[in-house]
Scaffold this active site. Structure first.
Site, short mmCIF file in Angstrom:
data_model
loop_
_atom_site.label_atom_id
_atom_site.label_comp_id
_atom_site.label_asym_id
_atom_site.label_seq_id
_atom_site.Cartn_x
_atom_site.Cartn_y
_atom_site.Cartn_z
NE ARG A 20 -5.03 -0.89 8.35
CZ ARG A 20 -3.40 -0.28 9.01
NH1 ARG A 20 -4.06 0.47 8.48
NH2 ARG A 20 -2.66 -1.19 8.35
NE ARG A 53 6.76 -3.21 5.93
CZ ARG A 53 5.41 -3.02 6.10
NH1 ARG A 53 5.36 -2.48 5.15
NH2 ARG A 53 4.90 -3.13 7.24
NE ARG A 105 6.27 -0.63 9.63
CZ ARG A 105 4.86 -0.96 9.49
NH1 ARG A 105 5.01 -1.12 8.16
NH2 ARG A 105 3.29 -1.30 9.77
NE ARG A 152 1.33 -5.12 11.24
CZ ARG A 152 2.65 -5.11 10.21
NH1 ARG A 152 3.07 -5.47 11.02
NH2 ARG A 152 2.45 -4.47 9.13
CE LYS A 158 -2.04 -0.66 4.16
NZ LYS A 158 -1.64 -1.95 4.22
P1 AMP Z 1 0.43 0.59 8.39
O1 AMP Z 1 1.52 1.14 8.42
O2 AMP Z 1 -0.82 1.12 7.66
O3 AMP Z 1 0.30 -0.85 8.62
O4 AMP Z 1 -0.14 0.83 10.14
C1 AMP Z 1 0.52 0.58 11.13
C2 AMP Z 1 -0.24 0.35 12.14
O5 AMP Z 1 -0.32 1.75 12.53
C3 AMP Z 1 -1.62 -0.49 12.01
O6 AMP Z 1 -1.27 -2.20 12.14
C4 AMP Z 1 -2.53 0.24 13.35
O7 AMP Z 1 -2.12 -0.64 14.99
C5 AMP Z 1 -2.23 1.77 13.46
N1 AMP Z 1 -2.84 1.96 12.27
C6 AMP Z 1 -2.88 2.60 11.06
N2 AMP Z 1 -4.17 2.95 10.32
C7 AMP Z 1 -5.00 2.43 11.30
C8 AMP Z 1 -6.44 2.97 10.89
N3 AMP Z 1 -7.41 3.55 10.08
N4 AMP Z 1 -7.20 2.18 11.64
C9 AMP Z 1 -6.83 1.84 13.42
N5 AMP Z 1 -4.95 1.91 13.41
C10 AMP Z 1 -4.39 2.08 12.58
#
Ligand code: AMP
Length: 191
Positions: free
Chosen positions: A83, A117, A123, A134, A8
């Site tokens: 989400r 990654r 991370r 996740r 993404k």
């Molecule tokens: P990402 O970088 O998009 O994979 O997001 C990393 C983490 O941020 C996720 O595993 C959640 O803990 C949090 N996060 C990101 N976007 C959201 C969202 N829309 N709603 C809730 N938690 C989020």
């Protein structure tokens, strides 16, 4: 939209550049807040580290504020939001979206990508246990959104397997921003 590791962030950055709009990545904003040690960052950190979603009221308030900024006036590309169904309702209230791009990637390829990654980006949520959590949270809470947007005729599903430039080509194609040379399958100079 797409599961963790689907690409993404990579494709959102490229597509937003081509569309001339900012990317609003909730994951990036949370990570920046964690790094800066803000109250929001302290709240978010334990959810990120556990692979759980940050509570809707926290996430929605943050997105509302970000989308109200001047640079989003002419449009924006959301990465990782909405989400949950509650987030869909809030986004509907803020502003309608033109299209929803979903990247589909095989489960084993996702885990492989995420573990790779983990080595390069370090991370805190790219450990094997948290990765599996996740993926489960995505299946439980975010997959239901696909049919919501499909029913509205907004869904653009893309095969996210393969090389980055191949997937990028598919993303640009559904977004209608391919130039003729790219349509013919030629790599762009940036590649
Ligand atoms: P990402 O970088 O998009 O994979 O997001 C990393 C983490 O941020 C996720 O595993 C959640 O803990 C949090 N996060 C990101 N976007 C959201 C969202 N829309 N709603 C809730 N938690 C989020």
């Amino acid at each position: 939209m797409g599961p963790p590791g689907a690409g993404k962030g990579t494709h959102a950055a490229h597509l937003a550049g081509r569309l001339g709009v900012p990317v609003v990545s909730t994951g990036d904003i949370f990570r920046a807040q964690v790094a800066a040690g803000t109250d929001l960052g302290r709240t978010a950190q334990r959810y990120l580290d556990a692979g759980e979603y940050v509570p809707d009221e926290v996430t929605n308030a943050m997105v509302r504020e970000r989308l109200a900024a001047d640079d989003c006036g002419a449009g924006f590309l959301l990465d990782g939001y909405p989400r949950t169904l509650d987030q869909v309702a809030v986004l509907d209230d803020i502003r309608g979206v033109d299209a929803v791009v979903v990247l589909r990637v095989d489960q084993e390829a996702l885990v492989r990508r995420l573990l790779r990654r983990a080595e390069t980006e370090r991370r805190s949520d790219d450990t094997e246990d948290v990765i599996r959590r996740r993926l489960q949270v995505y299946a439980d809470q975010t997959v239901p959104l696909i049919s919501v947007y499909d029913d509205r005729g907004l869904l653009r599903e893309i095969d996210g397997n393969g090389e980055i430039h191949e997937v990028r080509h598919r993303v640009l194609h559904v977004a209608g921003v391919l130039v003729p040379a790219e349509s013919a399958g030629a790599p762009t100079p940036a590649e």
